[in-house]
Design a protein around this motif. Structure first.
Motif, PDB file in Angstrom:
ATOM      1  N   ASN A  46       6.314 -91.198 -20.017  1.00 27.69           N
ATOM      2  CA  ASN A  46       7.632 -91.790 -19.763  1.00 27.69           C
ATOM      3  C   ASN A  46       7.915 -91.969 -18.269  1.00 27.69           C
ATOM      4  O   ASN A  46       8.600 -92.908 -17.874  1.00 27.69           O
ATOM      5  N   TRP A  47       7.392 -91.090 -17.448  1.00 29.10           N
ATOM      6  CA  TRP A  47       7.635 -91.144 -16.000  1.00 29.10           C
ATOM      7  C   TRP A  47       7.097 -92.434 -15.378  1.00 29.10           C
ATOM      8  O   TRP A  47       7.746 -93.036 -14.541  1.00 29.10           O
ATOM      9  N   VAL A  48       5.919 -92.849 -15.796  1.00 25.49           N
ATOM     10  CA  VAL A  48       5.313 -94.057 -15.221  1.00 25.49           C
ATOM     11  C   VAL A  48       6.089 -95.323 -15.587  1.00 25.49           C
ATOM     12  O   VAL A  48       5.971 -96.326 -14.904  1.00 25.49           O
ATOM     13  N   LYS A  49       6.918 -95.252 -16.607  1.00 26.76           N
ATOM     14  CA  LYS A  49       7.707 -96.419 -17.029  1.00 26.76           C
ATOM     15  C   LYS A  49       8.980 -96.584 -16.186  1.00 26.76           C
ATOM     16  O   LYS A  49       9.628 -97.616 -16.261  1.00 26.76           O
ATOM     17  N   LEU A  50       9.344 -95.562 -15.405  1.00 27.52           N
ATOM     18  CA  LEU A  50      10.577 -95.610 -14.615  1.00 27.52           C
ATOM     19  C   LEU A  50      10.332 -96.277 -13.266  1.00 27.52           C
ATOM     20  O   LEU A  50       9.253 -96.167 -12.692  1.00 27.52           O
ATOM     21  N   ASN A  51      11.389 -96.949 -12.741  1.00 21.78           N
ATOM     22  CA  ASN A  51      11.276 -97.493 -11.386  1.00 21.78           C
ATOM     23  C   ASN A  51      11.585 -96.375 -10.391  1.00 21.78           C
ATOM     24  O   ASN A  51      12.023 -95.282 -10.769  1.00 21.78           O
ATOM     25  N   ASP A  52      11.366 -96.627  -9.101  1.00 27.05           N
ATOM     26  CA  ASP A  52      11.532 -95.600  -8.074  1.00 27.05           C
ATOM     27  C   ASP A  52      12.961 -95.061  -8.013  1.00 27.05           C
ATOM     28  O   ASP A  52      13.175 -93.865  -7.805  1.00 27.05           O
ATOM     29  N   LYS A  85      13.538 -92.655 -10.885  1.00 26.39           N
ATOM     30  CA  LYS A  85      12.826 -91.399 -10.599  1.00 26.39           C
ATOM     31  C   LYS A  85      13.610 -90.552  -9.590  1.00 26.39           C
ATOM     32  O   LYS A  85      13.757 -89.339  -9.760  1.00 26.39           O
ATOM     33  N   LEU A  86      14.122 -91.209  -8.536  1.00 19.66           N
ATOM     34  CA  LEU A  86      14.894 -90.510  -7.515  1.00 19.66           C
ATOM     35  C   LEU A  86      16.152 -89.887  -8.114  1.00 19.66           C
ATOM     36  O   LEU A  86      16.475 -88.735  -7.841  1.00 19.66           O
ATOM     37  N   MET A  87      16.860 -90.624  -8.956  1.00 21.54           N
ATOM     38  CA  MET A  87      18.088 -90.111  -9.574  1.00 21.54           C
ATOM     39  C   MET A  87      17.789 -88.922 -10.497  1.00 21.54           C
ATOM     40  O   MET A  87      18.517 -87.927 -10.506  1.00 21.54           O
ATOM     41  N   LEU A  88      16.729 -88.994 -11.258  1.00 24.38           N
ATOM     42  CA  LEU A  88      16.342 -87.881 -12.145  1.00 24.38           C
ATOM     43  C   LEU A  88      15.931 -86.662 -11.314  1.00 24.38           C
ATOM     44  O   LEU A  88      16.273 -85.524 -11.653  1.00 24.38           O
ATOM     45  N   TRP A  89      15.191 -86.915 -10.239  1.00 22.36           N
ATOM     46  CA  TRP A  89      14.769 -85.806  -9.383  1.00 22.36           C
ATOM     47  C   TRP A  89      15.986 -85.125  -8.773  1.00 22.36           C
ATOM     48  O   TRP A  89      16.077 -83.900  -8.776  1.00 22.36           O
ATOM     49  N   ARG A  90      16.955 -85.919  -8.252  1.00 26.89           N
ATOM     50  CA  ARG A  90      18.173 -85.316  -7.655  1.00 26.89           C
ATOM     51  C   ARG A  90      18.957 -84.530  -8.683  1.00 26.89           C
ATOM     52  O   ARG A  90      19.464 -83.461  -8.393  1.00 26.89           O
ATOM     53  N   ALA A  91      19.073 -85.065  -9.883  1.00 36.21           N
ATOM     54  CA  ALA A  91      19.804 -84.366 -10.952  1.00 36.21           C
ATOM     55  C   ALA A  91      19.127 -83.038 -11.279  1.00 36.21           C
ATOM     56  O   ALA A  91      19.796 -82.041 -11.596  1.00 36.21           O
ATOM     57  N   SER A  92      17.824 -83.000 -11.191  1.00 35.46           N
ATOM     58  CA  SER A  92      17.096 -81.760 -11.515  1.00 35.46           C
ATOM     59  C   SER A  92      17.275 -80.682 -10.444  1.00 35.46           C
ATOM     60  O   SER A  92      17.023 -79.511 -10.698  1.00 35.46           O
ATOM     61  N   GLN A  93      17.694 -81.058  -9.247  1.00 38.13           N
ATOM     62  CA  GLN A  93      17.859 -80.111  -8.142  1.00 38.13           C
ATOM     63  C   GLN A  93      19.206 -79.415  -8.127  1.00 38.13           C
ATOM     64  O   GLN A  93      19.433 -78.515  -7.346  1.00 38.13           O
ATOM     65  N   LYS A  94      20.123 -79.838  -9.005  1.00 43.76           N
ATOM     66  CA  LYS A  94      21.475 -79.239  -9.039  1.00 43.76           C
ATOM     67  C   LYS A  94      21.487 -77.948  -9.781  1.00 43.76           C
ATOM     68  O   LYS A  94      20.763 -77.672 -10.649  1.00 43.76           O
TER      69      LYS A  94
END
Length: 173
Positions: free
Chosen positions: A155-161, A164-173
């Motif tokens: 699923n990760w490879v299907k996302l645009n940059d 990916k950035l928004m998901l990564w930021r959400a995971s850091q909260k």
């Protein structure tokens, strides 16, 4: 009565420990005044909700504490230095010792006497704890299932940059 204890917190990686140092009334055992000191410590412990160490001059031997309800109320283990006496004026009086939350047992290394101190007639105590409490290993009650990394990668490879950035930021909260 004046407040007869001091306290501080020590922050380790992933855990904060409350340290309380009481000074109990001399030659009173578990008198009403000494019971009030225990009650004050209990209220501080409950208010902060932290694991704790209580170390200091109890002015009574640990066997008296062992027989009291405070051992159960505080949910502690008693740690004594390996000496016959913690007083330089007596050959058989252990009045300085430590009470520690049972939850901290796995980080305890030792409680060592310091015989040469600039105060008296008590000796000093050195508390040795693991400095990385979260790195301690113990019995595993259950082994979690492995993460579904193949599904994630697919699923990760299907996302645009941007996604990916928004998901990564959400995971850091």
């Amino acid at each position: 009565d004046t407040l007869r204890l001091i306290g501080s917190t020590i922050r380790f990686t992933g855990i904060t420990i409350l340290i309380l140092c009481p000074y109990f009334w001399d030659s009173e055992g578990l008198s009403e005044r000494n019971q009030r000191i225990f009650l004050q410590m209990y209220m501080v412990i409950k208010a902060l909700g932290l694991f704790f160490l209580i170390v200091g001059d109890f002015n009574f031997n640990p066997e008296i504490f062992e027989r009291s309800d405070w051992k159960t109320i505080l949910d502690v283990d008693i740690y004594k230095p390996n000496v016959y006496s913690t007083l330089t004026t007596s050959s058989s009086s252990v009045y300085d010792y430590m009470l520690m939350s049972k939850h901290l047992k796995s980080i305890f290394i030792s409680l060592d006497p310091i015989l040469t101190v600039p105060f008296g007639p008590h000796i000093g105590l050195e508390i040795c704890l693991h400095s990385k409490p979260l790195s301690i290993e113990g019995k595993v009650i259950c082994i979690p299932a492995p993460l579904p990394m193949s599904d994630f990668n697919e699923n990760w490879v299907k996302l645009n940059d941007y996604e990916k950035l928004m998901l990564w930021r959400a995971s850091q909260k």
